[in-house]
Design an enzyme around this catalytic site. Structure first.
Site, PDB file in Angstrom:
ATOM      1  N   CYS A  36       0.831  -1.201   0.000  1.00  0.00           N
ATOM      2  CA  CYS A  36       0.000   0.000   0.000  1.00  0.00           C
ATOM      3  C   CYS A  36       0.869   1.256   0.000  1.00  0.00           C
ATOM      4  O   CYS A  36       1.906   1.301   0.651  1.00  0.00           O
ATOM      5  CB  CYS A  36      -0.893   0.028   1.227  1.00  0.00           C
ATOM      6  SG  CYS A  36      -2.033  -1.346   1.255  1.00  0.00           S
ATOM      7  N   ARG A  94       6.095  -0.584  -5.867  1.00  0.00           N
ATOM      8  CA  ARG A  94       6.004  -1.271  -4.574  1.00  0.00           C
ATOM      9  C   ARG A  94       5.014  -2.424  -4.611  1.00  0.00           C
ATOM     10  O   ARG A  94       5.019  -3.265  -3.720  1.00  0.00           O
ATOM     11  CB  ARG A  94       5.562  -0.277  -3.489  1.00  0.00           C
ATOM     12  CG  ARG A  94       6.596   0.809  -3.217  1.00  0.00           C
ATOM     13  CD  ARG A  94       5.959   1.983  -2.524  1.00  0.00           C
ATOM     14  NE  ARG A  94       5.479   1.646  -1.198  1.00  0.00           N
ATOM     15  CZ  ARG A  94       6.055   2.020  -0.072  1.00  0.00           C
ATOM     16  NH1 ARG A  94       7.145   2.727  -0.111  1.00  0.00           N
ATOM     17  NH2 ARG A  94       5.558   1.698   1.101  1.00  0.00           N
ATOM     18  N   TRP A 130      -2.789  -2.885  -1.598  1.00  0.00           N
ATOM     19  CA  TRP A 130      -2.377  -4.284  -1.739  1.00  0.00           C
ATOM     20  C   TRP A 130      -3.226  -5.034  -0.732  1.00  0.00           C
ATOM     21  O   TRP A 130      -3.096  -4.829   0.472  1.00  0.00           O
ATOM     22  CB  TRP A 130      -0.884  -4.402  -1.427  1.00  0.00           C
ATOM     23  CG  TRP A 130      -0.305  -5.761  -1.627  1.00  0.00           C
ATOM     24  CD1 TRP A 130       0.177  -6.284  -2.789  1.00  0.00           C
ATOM     25  CD2 TRP A 130      -0.111  -6.773  -0.623  1.00  0.00           C
ATOM     26  NE1 TRP A 130       0.649  -7.551  -2.583  1.00  0.00           N
ATOM     27  CE2 TRP A 130       0.494  -7.886  -1.275  1.00  0.00           C
ATOM     28  CE3 TRP A 130      -0.375  -6.863   0.738  1.00  0.00           C
ATOM     29  CZ2 TRP A 130       0.824  -9.053  -0.599  1.00  0.00           C
ATOM     30  CZ3 TRP A 130      -0.049  -8.020   1.411  1.00  0.00           C
ATOM     31  CH2 TRP A 130       0.545  -9.104   0.743  1.00  0.00           C
ATOM     32  N   ASN A 162      -2.743   2.958   5.260  1.00  0.00           N
ATOM     33  CA  ASN A 162      -1.808   1.827   5.148  1.00  0.00           C
ATOM     34  C   ASN A 162      -1.706   1.183   6.511  1.00  0.00           C
ATOM     35  O   ASN A 162      -1.653   1.892   7.523  1.00  0.00           O
ATOM     36  CB  ASN A 162      -0.401   2.321   4.772  1.00  0.00           C
ATOM     37  CG  ASN A 162      -0.307   2.768   3.342  1.00  0.00           C
ATOM     38  OD1 ASN A 162      -1.256   2.661   2.594  1.00  0.00           O
ATOM     39  ND2 ASN A 162       0.862   3.286   2.971  1.00  0.00           N
ATOM     40  N   GLY A 163      -1.616  -0.134   6.547  1.00  0.00           N
ATOM     41  CA  GLY A 163      -1.480  -0.819   7.838  1.00  0.00           C
ATOM     42  C   GLY A 163      -2.638  -1.768   8.060  1.00  0.00           C
ATOM     43  O   GLY A 163      -3.460  -1.993   7.160  1.00  0.00           O
ATOM     44  N   GLU A 199      18.472 -18.353  -2.653  1.00  0.00           N
ATOM     45  CA  GLU A 199      18.183 -17.113  -3.370  1.00  0.00           C
ATOM     46  C   GLU A 199      17.762 -17.411  -4.819  1.00  0.00           C
ATOM     47  O   GLU A 199      16.812 -16.826  -5.337  1.00  0.00           O
ATOM     48  CB  GLU A 199      19.420 -16.200  -3.327  1.00  0.00           C
ATOM     49  CG  GLU A 199      19.320 -14.895  -4.086  1.00  0.00           C
ATOM     50  CD  GLU A 199      18.150 -14.009  -3.661  1.00  0.00           C
ATOM     51  OE1 GLU A 199      17.506 -14.276  -2.642  1.00  0.00           O
ATOM     52  OE2 GLU A 199      17.867 -13.049  -4.412  1.00  0.00           O
ATOM     53  N   LYS A 259      14.056 -16.545  -6.423  1.00  0.00           N
ATOM     54  CA  LYS A 259      13.922 -15.700  -7.618  1.00  0.00           C
ATOM     55  C   LYS A 259      13.083 -16.393  -8.690  1.00  0.00           C
ATOM     56  O   LYS A 259      12.184 -15.815  -9.261  1.00  0.00           O
ATOM     57  CB  LYS A 259      15.329 -15.393  -8.159  1.00  0.00           C
ATOM     58  CG  LYS A 259      15.507 -14.044  -8.693  1.00  0.00           C
ATOM     59  CD  LYS A 259      16.008 -13.016  -7.701  1.00  0.00           C
ATOM     60  CE  LYS A 259      15.185 -12.886  -6.457  1.00  0.00           C
ATOM     61  NZ  LYS A 259      15.683 -11.948  -5.508  1.00  0.00           N
ATOM     62  N   GLU A 276       9.386 -16.657  -7.525  1.00  0.00           N
ATOM     63  CA  GLU A 276       8.563 -15.448  -7.410  1.00  0.00           C
ATOM     64  C   GLU A 276       8.208 -14.817  -8.752  1.00  0.00           C
ATOM     65  O   GLU A 276       7.177 -14.170  -8.861  1.00  0.00           O
ATOM     66  CB  GLU A 276       9.172 -14.412  -6.453  1.00  0.00           C
ATOM     67  CG  GLU A 276      10.411 -13.714  -6.924  1.00  0.00           C
ATOM     68  CD  GLU A 276      10.897 -12.643  -5.946  1.00  0.00           C
ATOM     69  OE1 GLU A 276      10.091 -12.012  -5.274  1.00  0.00           O
ATOM     70  OE2 GLU A 276      12.134 -12.451  -5.887  1.00  0.00           O
ATOM     71  N   HIS A 305      18.213 -36.662   2.381  1.00  0.00           N
ATOM     72  CA  HIS A 305      17.331 -36.869   3.547  1.00  0.00           C
ATOM     73  C   HIS A 305      15.876 -36.544   3.230  1.00  0.00           C
ATOM     74  O   HIS A 305      15.066 -36.403   4.148  1.00  0.00           O
ATOM     75  CB  HIS A 305      17.817 -36.018   4.731  1.00  0.00           C
ATOM     76  CG  HIS A 305      19.182 -36.405   5.218  1.00  0.00           C
ATOM     77  ND1 HIS A 305      19.424 -37.571   5.898  1.00  0.00           N
ATOM     78  CD2 HIS A 305      20.386 -35.790   5.087  1.00  0.00           C
ATOM     79  CE1 HIS A 305      20.720 -37.659   6.184  1.00  0.00           C
ATOM     80  NE2 HIS A 305      21.325 -36.582   5.698  1.00  0.00           N
ATOM     81  N   LYS A 325       6.826  -4.890  -3.502  1.00  0.00           N
ATOM     82  CA  LYS A 325       8.249  -4.575  -3.342  1.00  0.00           C
ATOM     83  C   LYS A 325       8.572  -4.294  -1.874  1.00  0.00           C
ATOM     84  O   LYS A 325       9.606  -4.697  -1.364  1.00  0.00           O
ATOM     85  CB  LYS A 325       8.599  -3.361  -4.210  1.00  0.00           C
ATOM     86  CG  LYS A 325      10.065  -2.964  -4.164  1.00  0.00           C
ATOM     87  CD  LYS A 325      10.937  -4.021  -4.812  1.00  0.00           C
ATOM     88  CE  LYS A 325      12.413  -3.707  -4.742  1.00  0.00           C
ATOM     89  NZ  LYS A 325      13.237  -4.913  -4.936  1.00  0.00           N
TER      90      LYS A 325
HETATM   91  C1  AGP Z   1      13.095 -10.510  -3.165  1.00  0.00           C
HETATM   92  O1  AGP Z   1      13.220 -10.841  -4.503  1.00  0.00           O
HETATM   93  C2  AGP Z   1      11.753 -10.455  -2.649  1.00  0.00           C
HETATM   94  N1  AGP Z   1      10.882  -9.694  -3.448  1.00  0.00           N
HETATM   95  C3  AGP Z   1      11.554 -10.322  -1.160  1.00  0.00           C
HETATM   96  O2  AGP Z   1      11.855 -11.562  -0.639  1.00  0.00           O
HETATM   97  C4  AGP Z   1      12.352  -9.245  -0.371  1.00  0.00           C
HETATM   98  O3  AGP Z   1      13.704  -9.546  -0.401  1.00  0.00           O
HETATM   99  C5  AGP Z   1      11.828  -9.193   1.076  1.00  0.00           C
HETATM  100  O4  AGP Z   1      10.483  -8.822   1.065  1.00  0.00           O
HETATM  101  C6  AGP Z   1      12.618  -8.268   1.967  1.00  0.00           C
HETATM  102  O5  AGP Z   1      12.564  -6.958   1.527  1.00  0.00           O
HETATM  103  P1  AGP Z   1      13.540  -5.844   2.088  1.00  0.00           P
HETATM  104  O6  AGP Z   1      14.920  -6.201   1.677  1.00  0.00           O
HETATM  105  O7  AGP Z   1      13.043  -4.592   1.457  1.00  0.00           O
HETATM  106  O8  AGP Z   1      13.401  -5.832   3.583  1.00  0.00           O
END
Ligand code: AGP
Length: 605
Positions: free
Chosen positions: A2, A27, A71, A97-98, A479, A483, A486, A502, A600
């Protein structure tokens, strides 16, 4: 997630509001809307892209208004649930927001009082309760104070009134920034959305309310006691981030990594002494000697960077270090040692889970250092000390260049810590030498990235993909999996290579793709065992290895990266995983920069 933008001045508000919303677009959101005061309160909102909402926007003439990108948290993605929300008499409009924890109770109370609710959101209650207070003869400020006293939760809240020429704002756990222009004021949840208009910025703190007209603003505590607010020092110009010749921000940001890492390390390496200097992470020798452990917290990509930082600190400084999922940190009433060092890692500096962990650590008596990208963000300000990673604006939801710079900054810190303890100058110099070469190595890899297309063909056909790595490559595997998952929406699993047998081995069948991060790092021989175990069951191995390494013989698709010292390999081995994710998402025709459901900045817990 948001976002809020507000304007009070002499120009056409709706145009500036839409422009402000577009700045917040990266965002992540699912609906948006604006409300402008033009005698009456005139509002418009819709689901979908801001540009679509803006193209249907009726002509709005006023010079005071508030706007929102939503959002969804409470209630689905519908036009009714989008903000702004207006009271039934049309005299009060809010954007929020919140999350309100007691919204169910407050909604039920409104229904009993015969108030018609127009959405399923928690936020809507604000406009109705404020309108009821006004009906009781309260002034707007007192009305807001009374309503805030009823609510539990978090808010960045803006209120616009039909009968008053000011906007009220309140903050509790969700950022709000005021920008002072010439006879005009701006409000936003993100300082960088205001920056093109003014650099006179003030951040509201939790528990504060502000009253703004076009000429001035006052900040007060919830009880009305006025407080002096200090200008926000953003230190550096965040600058514009445009796509240029790139089709997507993600690809642009992948290619910026050489330059952004250079930016992170430049001026911080001291090669002659084999050390580094991070001004914001200077710790007194006495404290250092007594340092019992280091804790690193973060979410998502930042967590993976924290996991690498943990290994670097243990390896180079020989101090016990542990990384934590920020969203889990407070769940078990963690024991905090005030003598320990705590690092909060975040690109946006707004991640609510990380911010909440920071507050918990501080509440229990310890300091937290921020390792943050966005200058002046909530985590940076809450920590009050730490370092900026200097990635520059990162707009793609999938984080890439922030990861490299988080790891870069943590490597600098581990080196500084190590050199102030037992790490030899010779070892330190070998690290600084390698670090200085990394930007060039990143550039050279990206110029010739190898068999990405073959890897993409394998992963896009698969039901799921397994990522394996050992030691410092294990977080890189995580990581890479994050990627791909997502943005390509392919289920991915990341495991330390030795754990594969395992459980995850049950997934392996003919042609199942397994991405293995296997630099020549001293633990490679055991990673090789896992590779053979996968191959024996028909897996196709996408192997990320150092150039010239004979391990390439076992890969079905081999992607070679430049060599470096083992502890710095994540800064290179992560690159092919980013490219695989990007090209897989593209092949599947997904929205690369704005993947579904993601935001974001994740500003709710
Ligand atoms: C990363 O590709 C993601 N979109 C997500 O995991 C992100 O890293 C996470 O939300 C943390 O965000 P920040 O680094 O802004 O705290």
């Amino acid at each position: 997630m948001c976002g809020i933008f507000g304007y009070i001045g002499h120009r056409n508000a709706s145009k500036l509001l839409v422009k402000g919303l577009l700045r917040l677009e990266y965002r992540g959101y699912d609906s948006s809307g604006v409300v402008v005061k033009n005698g009456q309160l005139q509002s418009y909102k819709d689901i979908g892209k801001i540009s679509e909402m803006a193209s249907s926007l009726p002509r709005m003439k006023g010079s005071m208004g508030i706007a929102h990108t939503r959002w969804a948290t409470h209630g689905g993605v519908t036009q009714d649930n989008a903000h702004p929300h207006l009271s039934n008499d049309g005299k009060v409009a809010i954007v929020h927001n919140g999350i309100l924890q007691n919204s169910d109770t407050l909604r039920k109370r409104l229904v009993k009082l015969g108030v018609k609710l127009n959405s399923e959101t928690d936020s809507e209650i604000f406009c109705h309760y404020i309108a009821m207070e006004l009906d009781r003869g309260k002034e707007p400020l007192e009305a807001l104070q009374n309503v805030l006293a009823l609510t539990r939760g978090t808010w960045g809240l803006c209120v616009l009134f039909e009968d008053y020429d000011f906007v009220l704002c309140a903050r509790n756990g969700s950022p709000l920034i005021i920008g002072r222009g010439k006879d005009e004021m701006f409000i936003s949840s993100d300082p960088h959305a205001i920056r093109e208009h003014t650099d006179q910025l003030v951040a509201l703190e939790d528990g504060q309310i502000a009253k703004l007209n076009s000429l001035d603003f006052q900040v007060m505590q919830t009880d009305g006691k006025e407080v002096k607010s200090n200008l926000l020092d953003l230190e550096e110009d965040w600058g514009e981030s445009e796509l240029g010749d790139y089709p997507h921000f993600m690809l642009k940001e992948i290619h910026e990594q050489s330059q952004s890492l250079q930016h992170c390390i430049s001026g911080r390496l001291r090669h002659a002494e084999g050390t580094s200097v991070l001004g914001g992470l200077q710790i007194r020798p006495q404290e250092l000697a007594q340092l019992p452990h280091v804790r690193l917290i973060g979410c998502g990509t930042a967590l993976h960077a924290a996991q690498i930082g943990q290994i670097l600190i243990e390896q180079w400084a020989r101090i016990p270090a542990v990384s934590h999922v920020a969203s889990e940190f407070n769940a078990n009433d963690p024991v905090i040692n005030p003598k320990a060092l705590h690092l909060a890692i975040s690109q946006s500096g707004e991640t609510a889970d990380t911010l909440s962990a920071v507050k918990e650590i501080q509440r229990k008596g310890a300091d937290v250092y921020g390792v943050v990208n966005v200058v002046g963000s909530s985590i940076a300000r809450q920590c009050g000390k730490g370092v900026y990673i200097h990635s520059g604006p990162e707009q793609s939801v999938a984080s890439t260049k922030a990861f490299t710079n988080m790891v870069g900054a943590l490597a600098l810190f581990a080196l500084q810590l190590g050199r102030s303890r037992h790490l030899s100058k010779t070892k330190g110099k070998s690290i600084t030498r390698e670090m200085r070469m990394l930007p060039d190595k990143i550039r050279s890899y990206l110029e010739n990235p190898g068999s990405i297309d073959e890897a993409v063909e394998l992963v896009t056909k698969a039901k799921s993909v397994l990522f394996l790595g050992r030691g410092i490559s294990s977080p890189v595997a995580s990581e890479g999996a994050l990627k791909l998952m997502e943005i390509a929406y392919i289920p991915c699993l990341a495991y330390p290579a030795g754990e594969m047998k395992h459980g995850p081995i049950a997934l392996i069948e003919q042609d199942y793709p397994v991405v293995v991060i296997a630099p020549n790092d001293g633990v490679q021989d055991r990673t090789l065992n896992a590779i053979h175990e996968c191959k024996a069951r028909g897996a196709k191995i996408i192997l990320i290895h150092e150039e010239g390494d004979p391990i390439s013989e076992v890969g079905d698709v081999c992607i070679s990266i430049p060599s470096t010292i083992p502890m710095l390999t994540p800064l290179l081995s992560v690159l092919p995983t980013q490219l695989i994710a990007y090209h897989a998402a593209l092949a599947l025709e997904n929205d690369v920069d704005r993947p579904r459901n993601l935001a974001k900045s994740v500003t709710v817990e």
